[in-house]
Write a protein that holds these residues in place. Structure first.
Motif: not given
Length: 167
Positions: A133-159
């Protein structure tokens, strides 16, 4: 599925959510003051309720930062004894159940792609990025004032790929 197969996913989730601390609480990954691992599920849920009632922004606890409604739902769904401890083994079990909810079996069978599965996981754990989607690479909850992605796309895909190879 073999619990050991989940290890790569559990490690990447814990890295982003709590830096691996089973006693973490929202906003304090290094918490040592409150020993959640020595509390029962019931005590943890009570603590979470008290946090919400006190106006806390979040009541997420443990290595996988499980919020109150999710924890109480898992206790019911898995038919867990509320007096059971929220120890390391229990937290790992709960996280595996959440991974299963997000499509582990469908991914294992090939009916869900790695990107879809990883994106599903990002809906459970805010520190993981969505991969679609348009926010790929960001937290699904980005912009809620509490959450942000701390893991990279590459790290997630490797896992995710390690998980697939372990099945």
């Amino acid at each position: 599925m073999n619990p050991a197969a989940y290890q790569p996913l559990l490690q990447v989730i814990a890295k982003g959510e709590s830096e691996g601390n089973y006693n973490a609480r929202f906003g304090d990954a290094h918490n040592t003051e409150i020993q959640f691992t020595k509390m029962s599920l019931q005590e943890v849920m009570q603590w979470q309720t008290e946090q919400v009632n006190a106006g806390a922004a979040s009541n997420a606890v443990g290595k996988y930062q499980i919020i109150g409604p999710t924890l109480s739902g898992l206790v019911r769904e898995l038919n867990l004894d509320p007096k059971a401890h929220f120890d390391e083994a229990m937290q790992d079990r709960l996280a595996r159940a959440l991974i299963d909810r997000r499509g582990a079996a469908a991914f294992a069978s090939g009916t869900l792609t790695a990107d879809q599965f990883a994106s599903n996981l990002s809906m459970e754990w805010a520190s993981l990025p969505t991969l679609q989607g348009p926010h790929a690479g960001q937290s699904y909850y980005e912009g809620d004032g509490l959450n942000t992605a701390h893991i990279t796309k590459d790290e997630v895909l490797a896992a995710v790929e390690q998980f697939r190879r372990s099945l």
